[in-house]
Scaffold this motif. Structure first.
Motif, PDB file in Angstrom:
ATOM      1  N   ASP A  16      16.846 -11.963  -2.578  1.00  0.00           N
ATOM      2  CA  ASP A  16      16.086 -13.061  -1.994  1.00  0.00           C
ATOM      3  C   ASP A  16      14.659 -13.025  -2.536  1.00  0.00           C
ATOM      4  N   GLN A  17      13.887 -14.043  -2.210  1.00  0.00           N
ATOM      5  CA  GLN A  17      12.470 -14.130  -2.577  1.00  0.00           C
ATOM      6  C   GLN A  17      12.287 -13.839  -4.073  1.00  0.00           C
ATOM      7  N   GLU A  18      12.991 -14.584  -4.901  1.00  0.00           N
ATOM      8  CA  GLU A  18      13.089 -14.296  -6.327  1.00  0.00           C
ATOM      9  C   GLU A  18      11.728 -14.164  -7.023  1.00  0.00           C
ATOM     10  N   GLU A  19      10.821 -15.088  -6.780  1.00  0.00           N
ATOM     11  CA  GLU A  19       9.524 -15.037  -7.470  1.00  0.00           C
ATOM     12  C   GLU A  19       8.744 -13.780  -7.087  1.00  0.00           C
ATOM     13  N   LEU A  20       8.685 -13.485  -5.809  1.00  0.00           N
ATOM     14  CA  LEU A  20       7.964 -12.305  -5.344  1.00  0.00           C
ATOM     15  C   LEU A  20       8.669 -11.019  -5.802  1.00  0.00           C
ATOM     16  N   ARG A  21       9.964 -11.000  -5.720  1.00  0.00           N
ATOM     17  CA  ARG A  21      10.740  -9.850  -6.187  1.00  0.00           C
ATOM     18  C   ARG A  21      10.435  -9.566  -7.658  1.00  0.00           C
ATOM     19  N   GLN A  22      10.369 -10.606  -8.458  1.00  0.00           N
ATOM     20  CA  GLN A  22      10.064 -10.443  -9.881  1.00  0.00           C
ATOM     21  C   GLN A  22       8.651  -9.908 -10.086  1.00  0.00           C
ATOM     22  N   ARG A  23       7.700 -10.358  -9.273  1.00  0.00           N
ATOM     23  CA  ARG A  23       6.325  -9.839  -9.374  1.00  0.00           C
ATOM     24  C   ARG A  23       6.276  -8.344  -9.086  1.00  0.00           C
ATOM     25  N   TYR A  24       7.035  -7.916  -8.080  1.00  0.00           N
ATOM     26  CA  TYR A  24       7.104  -6.492  -7.758  1.00  0.00           C
ATOM     27  C   TYR A  24       7.665  -5.704  -8.940  1.00  0.00           C
ATOM     28  N   LEU A  25       8.758  -6.214  -9.521  1.00  0.00           N
ATOM     29  CA  LEU A  25       9.370  -5.522 -10.654  1.00  0.00           C
ATOM     30  C   LEU A  25       8.428  -5.471 -11.854  1.00  0.00           C
ATOM     31  N   GLU A  26       7.708  -6.549 -12.112  1.00  0.00           N
ATOM     32  CA  GLU A  26       6.736  -6.568 -13.207  1.00  0.00           C
ATOM     33  C   GLU A  26       5.610  -5.574 -12.948  1.00  0.00           C
ATOM     34  N   HIS A  27       5.198  -5.480 -11.699  1.00  0.00           N
ATOM     35  CA  HIS A  27       4.156  -4.511 -11.330  1.00  0.00           C
ATOM     36  C   HIS A  27       4.625  -3.091 -11.648  1.00  0.00           C
ATOM     37  N   LEU A  28       5.840  -2.762 -11.245  1.00  0.00           N
ATOM     38  CA  LEU A  28       6.360  -1.418 -11.483  1.00  0.00           C
ATOM     39  C   LEU A  28       6.562  -1.144 -12.969  1.00  0.00           C
ATOM     40  N   GLU A  29       6.949  -2.156 -13.717  1.00  0.00           N
ATOM     41  CA  GLU A  29       7.112  -1.985 -15.161  1.00  0.00           C
ATOM     42  C   GLU A  29       5.759  -1.740 -15.840  1.00  0.00           C
ATOM     43  N   ALA A  30       4.723  -2.405 -15.361  1.00  0.00           N
ATOM     44  CA  ALA A  30       3.397  -2.292 -15.974  1.00  0.00           C
ATOM     45  C   ALA A  30       2.618  -1.061 -15.509  1.00  0.00           C
ATOM     46  N   HIS A  31       2.985  -0.499 -14.364  1.00  0.00           N
ATOM     47  CA  HIS A  31       2.204   0.590 -13.770  1.00  0.00           C
ATOM     48  C   HIS A  31       3.118   1.757 -13.379  1.00  0.00           C
ATOM     49  N   SER A  32       3.080   2.806 -14.165  1.00  0.00           N
ATOM     50  CA  SER A  32       3.892   3.982 -13.828  1.00  0.00           C
ATOM     51  C   SER A  32       3.438   4.602 -12.509  1.00  0.00           C
ATOM     52  N   ASP A  33       2.191   4.327 -12.103  1.00  0.00           N
ATOM     53  CA  ASP A  33       1.663   4.822 -10.826  1.00  0.00           C
ATOM     54  C   ASP A  33       1.707   3.744  -9.743  1.00  0.00           C
ATOM     55  N   GLY A  34       2.515   2.706  -9.943  1.00  0.00           N
ATOM     56  CA  GLY A  34       2.551   1.558  -9.043  1.00  0.00           C
ATOM     57  C   GLY A  34       3.080   1.824  -7.646  1.00  0.00           C
ATOM     58  N   MET A  35       3.569   3.034  -7.400  1.00  0.00           N
ATOM     59  CA  MET A  35       4.044   3.415  -6.068  1.00  0.00           C
ATOM     60  C   MET A  35       2.922   4.018  -5.218  1.00  0.00           C
ATOM     61  N   TRP A  36       1.817   4.349  -5.836  1.00  0.00           N
ATOM     62  CA  TRP A  36       0.824   5.196  -5.178  1.00  0.00           C
ATOM     63  C   TRP A  36      -0.470   4.457  -4.866  1.00  0.00           C
ATOM     64  N   LYS A  37      -1.099   4.855  -3.811  1.00  0.00           N
ATOM     65  CA  LYS A  37      -2.359   4.280  -3.343  1.00  0.00           C
ATOM     66  C   LYS A  37      -3.433   4.317  -4.427  1.00  0.00           C
ATOM     67  N   SER A  38      -3.360   5.279  -5.327  1.00  0.00           N
ATOM     68  CA  SER A  38      -4.364   5.420  -6.383  1.00  0.00           C
ATOM     69  C   SER A  38      -4.283   4.330  -7.442  1.00  0.00           C
ATOM     70  N   CYS A  39      -3.215   3.538  -7.463  1.00  0.00           N
ATOM     71  CA  CYS A  39      -3.067   2.472  -8.454  1.00  0.00           C
ATOM     72  C   CYS A  39      -4.016   1.329  -8.107  1.00  0.00           C
ATOM     73  N   GLY A  40      -5.030   1.135  -8.910  1.00  0.00           N
ATOM     74  CA  GLY A  40      -6.058   0.131  -8.637  1.00  0.00           C
ATOM     75  C   GLY A  40      -5.557  -1.300  -8.647  1.00  0.00           C
ATOM     76  N   ALA A  41      -4.439  -1.556  -9.312  1.00  0.00           N
ATOM     77  CA  ALA A  41      -3.890  -2.909  -9.379  1.00  0.00           C
ATOM     78  C   ALA A  41      -3.076  -3.263  -8.132  1.00  0.00           C
ATOM     79  N   GLY A  42      -2.919  -2.313  -7.237  1.00  0.00           N
ATOM     80  CA  GLY A  42      -2.094  -2.494  -6.048  1.00  0.00           C
ATOM     81  C   GLY A  42      -0.943  -1.515  -6.088  1.00  0.00           C
TER      82      GLY A  42
END
Length: 176
Positions: A16-42
């Protein structure tokens, strides 16, 4: 499997929520630290709406820093094996209720996604939201992260919480 890998799998399976889901996946692809509070991009966060369906109630926390009624949730930690485990840990810690179980018809799956701005230095939370079922007779216990915990009837939630919590409750009720 790392928590990052688990998040990617969970999001790829989320239907569900295809556009938002894709943004999350793009975030994780672009940021190896995207799971952690220290990631400045969110960063990815995990939350769970605690419900007692037999009572028609939901437990919300008056968040200490934000001063608004929210579901339980927060940052992933290195010891969390999965996003679902992070959501359950957060719900248990913040509600004080032992024996919570994530709503599922198999492996626990998110109920919805919600991306929201948080004051610096966190910037963006990319929240993966679950629902947690409270055991019969559950007694909440306030944590240091809350000003107050309170059970609300389903129809009271729109009066006290923002739209993201209302949408989460709607999705949770539809899944019950």
């Amino acid at each position: 499997m790392s928590l990052h890998d688990d998040a990617v799998l969970v999001l790829k399976d989320y239907g569900d929520q295809e556009e938002l889901r894709q943004r999350y996946l793009e975030h994780l692809e672009a940021h190896s630290d995207g799971m952690w509070k220290s990631c400045g991009a969110g960063h990815i966060t995990a939350s769970a709406l605690v419900v007692a369906p037999e009572r028609g109630r939901v437990l919300l926390t008056l968040h200490r820093k934000l001063g608004i009624w929210l579901q339980m949730g927060g940052h992933c930690e290195p010891g969390d094996p999965t996003l679902a485990a992070a959501a359950l840990r957060e719900a248990t810690e913040e509600s004080g209720i032992e024996g919570l179980t994530l709503l599922s018809s198999g492996a626990p799956a998110p109920v919805r996604l919600d991306r929201h701005a948080i004051p610096a230095p966190c910037h963006w939370h990319l929240d993966v939201q679950y629902a947690a079922l409270a055991p019969a007779g559950a007694m909440e216990r306030i944590s240091a992260e809350s000003l107050e915990l309170r059970w609300f009837a389903y129809d009271e939630v729109p009066e006290v919480a923002d739209e993201s919590v209302v949408r989460l409750l709607e999705r949770t009720r539809a899944a019950l």
